[in-house]
Design a protein around this motif. Structure first.
Motif, PDB file in Angstrom:
ATOM      1  N   LEU A   1       0.797  -1.298   0.005  1.00 46.46           N
ATOM      2  CA  LEU A   1      -0.018   0.066  -0.010  1.00 46.46           C
ATOM      3  C   LEU A   1       0.946   1.503   0.149  1.00 46.46           C
ATOM      4  O   LEU A   1       0.485   2.137  -0.593  1.00 46.46           O
ATOM      5  CB  LEU A   1      -0.804   0.030   1.420  1.00 46.46           C
ATOM      6  CG  LEU A   1      -2.208  -0.935   1.152  1.00 46.46           C
ATOM      7  CD1 LEU A   1      -2.835  -0.912   2.457  1.00 46.46           C
ATOM      8  CD2 LEU A   1      -2.974  -0.493   0.009  1.00 46.46           C
ATOM      9  N   GLU A   2       1.806   1.066   0.765  1.00 52.68           N
ATOM     10  CA  GLU A   2       2.871   2.406   0.654  1.00 52.68           C
ATOM     11  C   GLU A   2       3.492   2.637  -0.656  1.00 52.68           C
ATOM     12  O   GLU A   2       3.540   3.837  -1.197  1.00 52.68           O
ATOM     13  CB  GLU A   2       3.984   2.292   1.617  1.00 52.68           C
ATOM     14  CG  GLU A   2       3.535   2.093   3.061  1.00 52.68           C
ATOM     15  CD  GLU A   2       4.698   1.841   4.189  1.00 52.68           C
ATOM     16  OE1 GLU A   2       6.105   1.669   3.535  1.00 52.68           O
ATOM     17  OE2 GLU A   2       4.524   2.015   5.403  1.00 52.68           O
ATOM     18  N   GLY A   3       3.602   1.527  -1.535  1.00 48.18           N
ATOM     19  CA  GLY A   3       3.875   1.823  -2.911  1.00 48.18           C
ATOM     20  C   GLY A   3       2.921   2.236  -3.591  1.00 48.18           C
ATOM     21  O   GLY A   3       3.242   2.989  -4.618  1.00 48.18           O
ATOM     22  N   LEU A   4       1.769   1.837  -3.550  1.00 49.39           N
ATOM     23  CA  LEU A   4       0.579   2.342  -4.432  1.00 49.39           C
ATOM     24  C   LEU A   4       0.320   3.797  -4.181  1.00 49.39           C
ATOM     25  O   LEU A   4       0.162   4.502  -4.996  1.00 49.39           O
ATOM     26  CB  LEU A   4      -0.520   1.364  -3.922  1.00 49.39           C
ATOM     27  CG  LEU A   4      -1.764   1.723  -5.033  1.00 49.39           C
ATOM     28  CD1 LEU A   4      -1.670   1.750  -6.403  1.00 49.39           C
ATOM     29  CD2 LEU A   4      -2.957   0.900  -4.437  1.00 49.39           C
ATOM     30  N   TYR A   5       0.597   4.171  -2.654  1.00 52.21           N
ATOM     31  CA  TYR A   5       0.401   5.757  -2.508  1.00 52.21           C
ATOM     32  C   TYR A   5       1.246   6.360  -3.144  1.00 52.21           C
ATOM     33  O   TYR A   5       1.225   7.422  -3.200  1.00 52.21           O
ATOM     34  CB  TYR A   5       0.363   5.680  -1.111  1.00 52.21           C
ATOM     35  CG  TYR A   5      -1.154   5.353  -0.547  1.00 52.21           C
ATOM     36  CD1 TYR A   5      -2.025   6.592   0.209  1.00 52.21           C
ATOM     37  CD2 TYR A   5      -1.664   4.302  -0.547  1.00 52.21           C
ATOM     38  CE1 TYR A   5      -3.028   6.241   0.787  1.00 52.21           C
ATOM     39  CE2 TYR A   5      -3.135   4.037  -0.231  1.00 52.21           C
ATOM     40  CZ  TYR A   5      -3.839   5.031   0.620  1.00 52.21           C
ATOM     41  OH  TYR A   5      -4.905   4.960   1.071  1.00 52.21           O
ATOM     42  N   GLY A   6       2.748   5.948  -2.983  1.00 58.43           N
ATOM     43  CA  GLY A   6       3.631   6.639  -3.587  1.00 58.43           C
ATOM     44  C   GLY A   6       4.061   8.019  -3.024  1.00 58.43           C
ATOM     45  O   GLY A   6       3.550   8.212  -1.657  1.00 58.43           O
ATOM     46  N   THR A   7       4.928   8.969  -3.585  1.00 62.01           N
ATOM     47  CA  THR A   7       5.082  10.227  -3.218  1.00 62.01           C
ATOM     48  C   THR A   7       4.081  11.105  -3.252  1.00 62.01           C
ATOM     49  O   THR A   7       3.922  12.229  -2.546  1.00 62.01           O
ATOM     50  CB  THR A   7       6.209  10.724  -3.929  1.00 62.01           C
ATOM     51  OG1 THR A   7       6.033  10.885  -5.283  1.00 62.01           O
ATOM     52  CG2 THR A   7       7.538   9.838  -4.049  1.00 62.01           C
ATOM     53  N   GLU A   8       2.941  10.641  -4.140  1.00 61.54           N
ATOM     54  CA  GLU A   8       1.767  11.711  -4.155  1.00 61.54           C
ATOM     55  C   GLU A   8       0.833  11.554  -3.110  1.00 61.54           C
ATOM     56  O   GLU A   8       0.058  12.256  -2.825  1.00 61.54           O
ATOM     57  CB  GLU A   8       0.839  11.123  -5.555  1.00 61.54           C
ATOM     58  CG  GLU A   8       1.499  11.083  -6.758  1.00 61.54           C
ATOM     59  CD  GLU A   8       2.390   9.923  -7.063  1.00 61.54           C
ATOM     60  OE1 GLU A   8       2.928   9.579  -7.934  1.00 61.54           O
ATOM     61  OE2 GLU A   8       2.266   8.915  -6.198  1.00 61.54           O
ATOM     62  N   GLY A   9       0.959  10.439  -1.929  1.00 63.10           N
ATOM     63  CA  GLY A   9       0.188  10.108  -0.825  1.00 63.10           C
ATOM     64  C   GLY A   9      -1.151   9.913  -1.196  1.00 63.10           C
ATOM     65  O   GLY A   9      -2.238  10.181  -0.411  1.00 63.10           O
TER      66      GLY A   9
END
Length: 335
Positions: free
Chosen positions: A224-232
């Protein structure tokens, strides 16, 4: 958990499902060029069909000669949830979307295809990033090539929400027009509860089991952290998102995980809906939400926002689906 243990669990669940009544709404008179199909508003009718006709296709789906129309220019790909399949998860929406004139496609992803039935029919259990997302992305490519469309719309149930979101944001950006989520775990499930219940060793053990996908859907997972990415955010700009949830979701905890607002910046379009708002008679739970008449109407409105219809309010029971007579599918306004 071994394959044999999981197979016994699946077999027992399917035996219980076979006892469920599969109420089917009578078909409307057939059109000359696109015969209408009966639409069952019971989730277990899909499981019953899989038991009695293993591997049977979903009614109304996967016509690879289907051509999109001006009214419905984007084909719809149905993306099932954990333990679901391309046919049994979509007993309601497959024929309903067909009757509405859409080109409908579905697949079973993330399953152990080399296992014996019924385990081979159980999808969404393998790694989400390594197996499931690539499989759905490649399926989208095939749908676009067959139909000649520029984009698809994705309708995802449960895990299918995350898979659809990943395809729209990271795997095939620009090739997805809208994502419709049913009981989606955008923020994962369990939240603080899973942190207290599962230590790192337990999570690692799950990742090495036949249920590889489960840790990816837990709140705070690396996936999930990867899916959110830098865009949050798991959302992509330029894609329309409609999140349909039920207050009685026993799998996505809390249910508001599926009601994630979009960033308050231009380019994001997110609509959040709870089926009980305006219809307390709808007791859909996590499993039966895709067969709720009310949820189905919200899906239709999300796919064709220019022609909204008033969503039905029908008595709907957990696990089973609609109870008693289902109001006729409301036609969208003509102007």
């Amino acid at each position: 958990m071994t394959h044999s243990t999981l197979s016994r669990i699946v077999s027992s669940a399917m035996a219980i499902a076979a006892l469920s009544l599969a109420a089917v709404v009578a078909a409307q008179p057939a059109a000359a060029d696109r015969p209408e199909l009966p639409v069952p508003y019971t989730f277990m009718s899909g499981a019953v069909k899989e038991i009695t006709q293993p591997g049977a296709p979903l009614a109304g789906a996967n016509d690879w000669s289907c051509q999109t129309t001006e009214a419905h220019p984007r084909p719809v790909v149905l993306v099932h949830g954990t333990f679901g399949g391309g046919a049994d998860n979509w007993a309601t929406l497959g024929p309903l979307l067909h009757n509405e004139g859409y080109c409908v496609f579905t697949l079973t992803y993330g399953n152990h295809a080399d296992a014996d039935w019924p385990l081979s029919a159980v999808g969404g259990v393998r790694s989400i990033p390594d197996v499931s997302v690539p499989a759905v992305a490649e399926f989208v490519d095939s749908v676009l090539a067959a139909t000649g469309a520029d984009q698809v719309d994705l309708v995802g149930h449960s895990q299918g929400t995350l898979v659809s979101g990943d395809v729209a944001k990271r795997q095939r950006p620009g090739r997805v027009g809208s994502v419709v989520s049913l009981a989606g775990p955008w923020e994962g499930t369990g939240q603080g509860f899973t942190e207290r219940l599962l230590d790192d060793h337990t999570r690692t053990s799950l990742e090495g089991s036949p249920l590889e996908s489960i840790p990816h859907m837990l709140s705070g997972s690396e996936y999930l952290e990867g899916l959110y990415g830098t865009e949050g955010t798991p959302y992509a700009q330029g894609v329309s998102y409609t999140n349909i949830s039920t207050r009685y979701d026993e799998a996505v905890i809390p249910f508001t995980s599926g009601q994630l607002p979009g960033p308050d910046v231009p380019g994001y379009a997110v609509t959040n809906i709870v089926v009980q708002d305006g219809c307390e008679a709808d007791w859909s739970d996590h499993a039966s939400l895709p067969s709720s008449p009310r949820a189905a109407d919200f899906v239709l409105n999300a796919l064709d926002p220019a022609h909204p219809r008033t969503p039905r309010c029908a008595s709907t029971a957990p696990l089973h689906g609609a109870i008693g007579a289902v109001p006729a599918n409301p036609a969208p306004p003509t102007s």
